[in-house]
Design an enzyme around this catalytic site. Structure first.
Site, mmCIF file in Angstrom:
data_model
loop_
_atom_site.group_PDB
_atom_site.id
_atom_site.type_symbol
_atom_site.label_atom_id
_atom_site.label_comp_id
_atom_site.label_asym_id
_atom_site.label_seq_id
_atom_site.Cartn_x
_atom_site.Cartn_y
_atom_site.Cartn_z
ATOM 1 N N ASP A 78 0.823 -1.205 0.000
ATOM 2 C CA ASP A 78 0.000 0.000 0.000
ATOM 3 C C ASP A 78 0.860 1.260 0.000
ATOM 4 O OD1 ASP A 78 -2.416 -1.331 -0.057
ATOM 5 O OD2 ASP A 78 -2.705 -1.300 2.112
ATOM 6 N N HIS A 83 2.504 6.390 -2.289
ATOM 7 C CA HIS A 83 3.568 7.281 -2.772
ATOM 8 C C HIS A 83 3.259 7.767 -4.187
ATOM 9 C CE1 HIS A 83 7.647 8.879 -3.078
ATOM 10 N NE2 HIS A 83 7.728 8.318 -4.268
ATOM 11 N N GLU A 155 -4.065 10.086 5.526
ATOM 12 C CA GLU A 155 -4.287 11.008 6.633
ATOM 13 C C GLU A 155 -3.212 12.083 6.721
ATOM 14 O OE1 GLU A 155 -1.621 8.171 7.413
ATOM 15 O OE2 GLU A 155 -3.568 7.388 8.060
ATOM 16 N N ASP A 184 -2.142 14.042 22.387
ATOM 17 C CA ASP A 184 -0.864 13.769 21.731
ATOM 18 C C ASP A 184 -0.885 14.181 20.264
ATOM 19 O OD1 ASP A 184 0.147 12.775 24.063
ATOM 20 O OD2 ASP A 184 -0.041 10.662 23.506
#
Length: 307
Positions: A78, A83, A155, A184
């Site tokens: 993936d 990319h 994301e 975080d």
């Protein structure tokens, strides 16, 4: 004399995962398929090994391949296809398909032993699957100048990177305040990315046909800060408290980082050009979920229905 119709994908590029010794053999099997259908084949010189074949297609630079091809075949995992998807964003209407040489394979869904499915796609028998891309921008708070930008198919993550302390974030959607919270970080995901980092963070799985974006807090200090799904046309803005600005990074698909600086903010919205994936006939997203997430197995210690 009968004239053969032009192939659905006249120019086909092949990009592989660097260092995978099995790629050369797969390329040798793909070349006759392309030749038989009158396709021009281009190999990515950056990642593809020499084949030693007299029919050896052109080995060209990555930039030349991305600009010339109607279809790009990604051989790898993936990450390889992600990319490539990031690289073609906004260039032209190029289709992507993947042959899985990785592990999970949510996006590269053709197994090496099923290259007959590649032949079906080359013959025009395929399912078109358009996926939303995110456009991440670092903008000046003073005059809204664009400082840096990138794209993501899975994301965009605003995260702490050089401290063990939580960071403080202020989030707005279409100019309306949403939350001030300590955590975080924050995951901003596409429906495609809903089965990646966002799922690990407790976010929902969202069907990729939906035009939506997910906001998933990473380890929020307040338990009422829950994952949220918003319309895909939303403009999401995130400010980091000045005390923490030097302790955060913005990661796009875990492949590139953007740096925030004092007086800047992160803006995320849908990219105007989606990524176009093609799958073999019979492709089903729900079958993919069953296979990859193990939903199709027998229930433990329970008699099968009808037994």
């Amino acid at each position: 004399m009968d004239e053969h119709p032009p192939p659905p994908f006249p120019t086909v590029g092949i990009i592989g995962k660097p260092g995978d010794p099995a790629i050369a053999g797969l390329v040798e099997r793909l070349l006759p398929m392309l030749e038989a259908r009158g396709c021009t084949a281009l190999l990515d010189e950056q990642s593809m090994p020499e084949t030693g074949d007299d029919r050896h297609p052109q080995r060209v630079s990555r930039e030349t391949l991305l600009d010339a091809c109607d279809l790009i075949i990604a051989i790898g995992g993936d990450g390889t296809l992600i990319h490539i998807a990031r690289a073609v964003a906004g260039r032209r209407d190029v289709a992507l398909m993947g042959i899985n040489r990785g592990r999970l394979g949510f996006l590269v869904d053709i197994a090496p032993e099923h290259l007959d499915e590649v032949a079906q796609i080359l013959d025009g028998q395929h399912v078109v699957d358009e996926r939303l891309l995110l456009h991440a921008e670092i903008r000046s708070n003073e005059d809204d100048t664009l400082l840096r930008e990138d794209v993501a198919i899975n994301e965009v993550v605003l995260h702490r990177w050089n401290t063990a302390r939580m960071i403080e974030l202020v989030t707005r959607i279409d100019g309306e305040p949403l939350s001030d919270h300590r955590s975080d970080g924050l995951i901003l995901a596409t429906p495609t990315g809903s089965t990646a980092y966002a799922m690990a963070g407790g976010g929902p799985i969202v069907h990729p046909n939906l035009h939506a974006m997910l906001l998933v807090p990473v380890c929020p200090h307040t338990l009422s800060n829950r994952p949220l799904v918003v319309d895909g046309s939303s403009r999401i803005e995130i400010d980091v408290h000045p005390r923490f600005i030097e302790h955060v990074r913005v990661s796009c698909d875990s492949q590139n980082d953007l740096t925030l600086q004092a007086g800047s903010r992160l803006v995320v919205r849908a990219h105007p050009s989606p990524v176009r994936l093609v799958h073999p006939p019979g492709y089903s997203y729900f079958n993919l979920l069953r296979a990859k997430l193990g939903w199709g197995g027998p229930l433990c210690n329970i008699e099968p229905f009808g037994a």
